[in-house]
Motif scaffolding. Sequence first.
Motif, PDB file in Angstrom:
ATOM      1  N   ALA A  42       0.839  -1.694   0.128  1.00  0.00           N
ATOM      2  CA  ALA A  42      -0.079  -0.433   0.557  1.00  0.00           C
ATOM      3  C   ALA A  42       0.830   1.413   0.074  1.00  0.00           C
ATOM      4  CB  ALA A  42      -0.675  -0.009   0.997  1.00  0.00           C
ATOM      5  N   VAL A  43       0.663   2.122  -0.567  1.00  0.00           N
ATOM      6  CA  VAL A  43       1.168   3.369  -1.233  1.00  0.00           C
ATOM      7  C   VAL A  43       0.171   4.578  -1.132  1.00  0.00           C
ATOM      8  CG1 VAL A  43       3.190   2.389  -1.913  1.00  0.00           C
ATOM      9  CG2 VAL A  43       1.392   2.942  -3.698  1.00  0.00           C
ATOM     10  N   GLU A  44       0.954   6.001  -0.983  1.00  0.00           N
ATOM     11  CA  GLU A  44      -0.246   6.972  -1.045  1.00  0.00           C
ATOM     12  C   GLU A  44      -0.583   7.334  -2.226  1.00  0.00           C
ATOM     13  OE1 GLU A  44       0.201   9.701   2.484  1.00  0.00           O
ATOM     14  OE2 GLU A  44       1.111   8.704   3.686  1.00  0.00           O
ATOM     15  N   ASP A  45       0.747   7.190  -3.063  1.00  0.00           N
ATOM     16  CA  ASP A  45       1.048   7.454  -4.367  1.00  0.00           C
ATOM     17  C   ASP A  45       0.897   6.592  -5.251  1.00  0.00           C
ATOM     18  OD1 ASP A  45       0.980   8.971  -6.498  1.00  0.00           O
ATOM     19  OD2 ASP A  45       1.280  11.010  -5.270  1.00  0.00           O
ATOM     20  N   VAL A  46       0.528   5.795  -6.163  1.00  0.00           N
ATOM     21  CA  VAL A  46       0.268   5.039  -6.768  1.00  0.00           C
ATOM     22  C   VAL A  46       2.074   5.418  -8.190  1.00  0.00           C
ATOM     23  CG1 VAL A  46       0.091   3.056  -8.570  1.00  0.00           C
ATOM     24  CG2 VAL A  46      -1.022   3.351  -6.600  1.00  0.00           C
ATOM     25  N   ALA A  47       1.298   6.224  -9.263  1.00  0.00           N
ATOM     26  CA  ALA A  47       2.108   7.034 -10.008  1.00  0.00           C
ATOM     27  C   ALA A  47       3.198   7.509  -9.867  1.00  0.00           C
ATOM     28  CB  ALA A  47       1.443   8.228 -10.762  1.00  0.00           C
ATOM     29  N   LYS A  48       3.089   8.125  -8.924  1.00  0.00           N
ATOM     30  CA  LYS A  48       4.876   8.364  -7.673  1.00  0.00           C
ATOM     31  C   LYS A  48       5.648   7.521  -7.488  1.00  0.00           C
ATOM     32  CE  LYS A  48       7.095  12.234  -4.092  1.00  0.00           C
ATOM     33  NZ  LYS A  48       6.528  13.129  -3.140  1.00  0.00           N
ATOM     34  N   THR A  49       5.134   6.328  -7.407  1.00  0.00           N
ATOM     35  CA  THR A  49       6.224   4.761  -6.856  1.00  0.00           C
ATOM     36  C   THR A  49       6.820   4.464  -8.121  1.00  0.00           C
ATOM     37  OG1 THR A  49       5.162   4.823  -4.821  1.00  0.00           O
ATOM     38  CG2 THR A  49       6.092   3.383  -5.672  1.00  0.00           C
ATOM     39  N   VAL A  50       5.504   4.259  -9.031  1.00  0.00           N
ATOM     40  CA  VAL A  50       6.250   3.897 -10.528  1.00  0.00           C
ATOM     41  C   VAL A  50       7.649   4.735 -10.983  1.00  0.00           C
ATOM     42  CG1 VAL A  50       4.763   3.761 -12.808  1.00  0.00           C
ATOM     43  CG2 VAL A  50       3.612   2.245 -10.902  1.00  0.00           C
ATOM     44  N   ASP A  51       7.471   6.241 -10.783  1.00  0.00           N
ATOM     45  CA  ASP A  51       7.553   6.948 -11.676  1.00  0.00           C
ATOM     46  C   ASP A  51       9.681   6.926 -10.682  1.00  0.00           C
ATOM     47  OD1 ASP A  51       6.269   8.314 -13.231  1.00  0.00           O
ATOM     48  OD2 ASP A  51       6.130   9.564 -12.061  1.00  0.00           O
ATOM     49  N   LEU A  52       9.405   6.611  -9.233  1.00  0.00           N
ATOM     50  CA  LEU A  52      10.180   6.700  -8.986  1.00  0.00           C
ATOM     51  C   LEU A  52      10.785   5.290  -9.537  1.00  0.00           C
ATOM     52  CD1 LEU A  52      12.707   7.124  -6.731  1.00  0.00           C
ATOM     53  CD2 LEU A  52      11.340   6.222  -4.986  1.00  0.00           C
ATOM     54  N   ILE A  53      10.299   4.193  -9.643  1.00  0.00           N
ATOM     55  CA  ILE A  53      10.708   2.647  -9.846  1.00  0.00           C
ATOM     56  C   ILE A  53      11.337   2.848 -11.303  1.00  0.00           C
ATOM     57  CG2 ILE A  53      10.215   0.025 -10.460  1.00  0.00           C
ATOM     58  CD1 ILE A  53       8.136   0.460  -7.607  1.00  0.00           C
ATOM     59  N   LYS A  54      10.495   3.291 -12.258  1.00  0.00           N
ATOM     60  CA  LYS A  54      11.750   3.624 -13.354  1.00  0.00           C
ATOM     61  C   LYS A  54      12.854   4.469 -13.045  1.00  0.00           C
ATOM     62  CE  LYS A  54       7.530   3.418 -16.357  1.00  0.00           C
ATOM     63  NZ  LYS A  54       6.595   4.387 -16.940  1.00  0.00           N
ATOM     64  N   ALA A  55      12.835   5.208 -12.635  1.00  0.00           N
ATOM     65  CA  ALA A  55      13.911   6.351 -12.532  1.00  0.00           C
ATOM     66  C   ALA A  55      15.243   5.558 -12.153  1.00  0.00           C
ATOM     67  CB  ALA A  55      13.715   7.357 -11.572  1.00  0.00           C
ATOM     68  N   LYS A  56      14.870   4.298 -10.625  1.00  0.00           N
ATOM     69  CA  LYS A  56      15.784   3.432 -10.449  1.00  0.00           C
ATOM     70  C   LYS A  56      15.833   2.021 -11.140  1.00  0.00           C
ATOM     71  CE  LYS A  56      16.786   5.709  -6.820  1.00  0.00           C
ATOM     72  NZ  LYS A  56      17.851   5.765  -5.659  1.00  0.00           N
ATOM     73  N   GLY A  57      15.749   1.813 -12.471  1.00  0.00           N
ATOM     74  CA  GLY A  57      15.737   1.378 -13.631  1.00  0.00           C
ATOM     75  C   GLY A  57      14.861  -0.184 -12.864  1.00  0.00           C
ATOM     76  N   GLY A  58      13.760   0.098 -12.473  1.00  0.00           N
ATOM     77  CA  GLY A  58      12.604  -1.031 -12.005  1.00  0.00           C
ATOM     78  C   GLY A  58      12.023  -1.537 -13.268  1.00  0.00           C
ATOM     79  N   LYS A  59      11.558  -2.724 -13.048  1.00  0.00           N
ATOM     80  CA  LYS A  59      10.570  -3.056 -14.303  1.00  0.00           C
ATOM     81  C   LYS A  59       8.925  -3.083 -14.228  1.00  0.00           C
ATOM     82  CE  LYS A  59       8.769  -7.700 -17.432  1.00  0.00           C
ATOM     83  NZ  LYS A  59       9.343  -7.880 -17.724  1.00  0.00           N
ATOM     84  N   VAL A  60       7.894  -2.174 -14.457  1.00  0.00           N
ATOM     85  CA  VAL A  60       6.619  -1.945 -14.179  1.00  0.00           C
ATOM     86  C   VAL A  60       5.989  -2.489 -15.439  1.00  0.00           C
ATOM     87  CG1 VAL A  60       4.925   0.150 -14.276  1.00  0.00           C
ATOM     88  CG2 VAL A  60       7.273   0.959 -13.623  1.00  0.00           C
ATOM     89  N   THR A  61       5.313  -3.519 -15.135  1.00  0.00           N
ATOM     90  CA  THR A  61       4.470  -4.025 -16.264  1.00  0.00           C
ATOM     91  C   THR A  61       2.907  -3.868 -15.974  1.00  0.00           C
ATOM     92  OG1 THR A  61       4.526  -6.158 -13.935  1.00  0.00           O
ATOM     93  CG2 THR A  61       5.297  -6.495 -15.910  1.00  0.00           C
ATOM     94  N   ARG A  62       2.180  -2.867 -15.056  1.00  0.00           N
ATOM     95  CA  ARG A  62       1.123  -2.543 -15.667  1.00  0.00           C
ATOM     96  C   ARG A  62       1.435  -0.745 -14.763  1.00  0.00           C
ATOM     97  NH1 ARG A  62      -3.956   0.210 -13.424  1.00  0.00           N
ATOM     98  NH2 ARG A  62      -5.829  -1.842 -14.059  1.00  0.00           N
ATOM     99  N   GLU A  63       1.087   0.285 -15.476  1.00  0.00           N
ATOM    100  CA  GLU A  63       0.322   0.991 -15.354  1.00  0.00           C
ATOM    101  C   GLU A  63      -0.411   1.866 -14.668  1.00  0.00           C
ATOM    102  OE1 GLU A  63       3.439   3.360 -16.503  1.00  0.00           O
ATOM    103  OE2 GLU A  63       4.653   2.593 -18.003  1.00  0.00           O
ATOM    104  N   PRO A  64      -0.053   3.173 -13.739  1.00  0.00           N
ATOM    105  CA  PRO A  64      -1.297   2.867 -12.821  1.00  0.00           C
ATOM    106  C   PRO A  64      -2.025   3.362 -12.994  1.00  0.00           C
ATOM    107  CG  PRO A  64       1.094   4.868 -12.442  1.00  0.00           C
ATOM    108  CD  PRO A  64       1.081   3.472 -13.626  1.00  0.00           C
ATOM    109  N   GLY A  65      -3.544   3.498 -12.663  1.00  0.00           N
ATOM    110  CA  GLY A  65      -5.104   3.089 -13.477  1.00  0.00           C
ATOM    111  C   GLY A  65      -5.654   2.124 -12.206  1.00  0.00           C
ATOM    112  N   PRO A  66      -6.942   2.908 -12.244  1.00  0.00           N
ATOM    113  CA  PRO A  66      -7.774   1.913 -11.775  1.00  0.00           C
ATOM    114  C   PRO A  66      -7.596   0.543 -11.819  1.00  0.00           C
ATOM    115  CG  PRO A  66      -8.785   3.855 -13.118  1.00  0.00           C
ATOM    116  CD  PRO A  66      -8.010   3.606 -13.579  1.00  0.00           C
ATOM    117  N   VAL A  67      -8.120  -0.364 -10.989  1.00  0.00           N
ATOM    118  CA  VAL A  67      -8.049  -1.973 -10.665  1.00  0.00           C
ATOM    119  C   VAL A  67      -9.975  -2.162 -11.844  1.00  0.00           C
ATOM    120  CG1 VAL A  67      -9.728  -2.122  -9.056  1.00  0.00           C
ATOM    121  CG2 VAL A  67      -8.550  -3.815  -9.685  1.00  0.00           C
ATOM    122  N   LYS A  68      -9.682  -3.248 -12.447  1.00  0.00           N
ATOM    123  CA  LYS A  68     -11.042  -3.848 -13.801  1.00  0.00           C
ATOM    124  C   LYS A  68     -11.716  -3.937 -12.641  1.00  0.00           C
ATOM    125  CE  LYS A  68      -7.809  -5.901 -16.526  1.00  0.00           C
ATOM    126  NZ  LYS A  68      -6.655  -7.443 -17.483  1.00  0.00           N
TER     127      LYS A  68
END
Length: 367
Positions: A181-207
Amino acid sequence: MVRILPIASSSLNLASLRPSLSPLRFSTTARLGVTLTAYNPSRKLALFRLGSAIPQAQSFGIKAPKMLRAERNSIEAGTVGSVAQASTAVSQENVLEWAKNDKRRMLHVVYRVGDLDKTIKFYTECLGMKLLRKRDIPEERYTNAFLGYGPEDSHFVVELTYNYGVDKYDIGTGFGHFGVAVEDVAKTVDLIKAKGGKVTREPGPVKGGSTVIAFVEDPDGYKFELLERGPTPEPLCQVMLRVGDLDRSINFYEKAFGMELLRKRDNPEYKYTIAMMGYGPEDKNAVLELTYNYGVTEYEKGNGYAQIAIGTDDVYKTAEAIELCGGKITRKPGPLPGINTKITACLDPDGWKTVFVDNIDFLKELE
């Protein structure tokens, strides 16, 4: 805590694989026997209706004493069986009621990684975890690292195991993901990308819902679901496992583990159903997310994911409740050699492993 050998793989040197929950270890597979005390009814009770049997016996040419003994034995056996059956029902009711009231908490989840330092770096820099402790056991050729968002005596944490010389594991198809659980998913994803992490599903509402989520992978390919929530005391909030019969699993975890079904959601459009099981509300406790995919009854477990550890006040009663509910005990309850921490280990109906640890002994280990 427990030394675990992974599922055999032709590409691995099994002798070198020694993952552990903590200092605890256990060895051979065994089953716990449940002993019930049979009640022996009085002789007077057993003979209460024998009067009508004797004349009938004589009419068939059978001597009365012989028939009397046969009838008496038959009635005694039937009475003992009935009372024993009632005793079993009482025992089951008592044990299962105790399981619901036992002080239980999910302690940690154990899995194997190929590069411990690389994984620690990802978890601390990208996911915001803290390295709580690290232990190297050179004589056993493995190293453990415990990471999480707070002390082990009050938070659910991950226990990473690195086996010397093994740099890759098969995660399989049964393990799903961990939830953070994080307070800001988009911000966390940006950080992970900056560190070279792999994002397999971009931020957005759950189906089918409104909760904002994203999926990322750690260096070994373990998936993490990022869930957007407000401040929570338990950020490491989910372990998702796939099961072949959801109702069977719910029944088992409710009765044998004393968990509560927090919610259940069916998604016919995407052909899956989930059930959240745990010891408290999802926003404050780590939970087990069980997923059933329509028509799929079995999964490959691989050799990466190992088990979950749960605290209990009594490993002996816990083992009894598990067996009464059809679970398989793989380590009889009792103290481990050398350190006296009491544990028991079991498999659920799908073969997922759980280790129960005595609450007081666990706290002593952390001192």
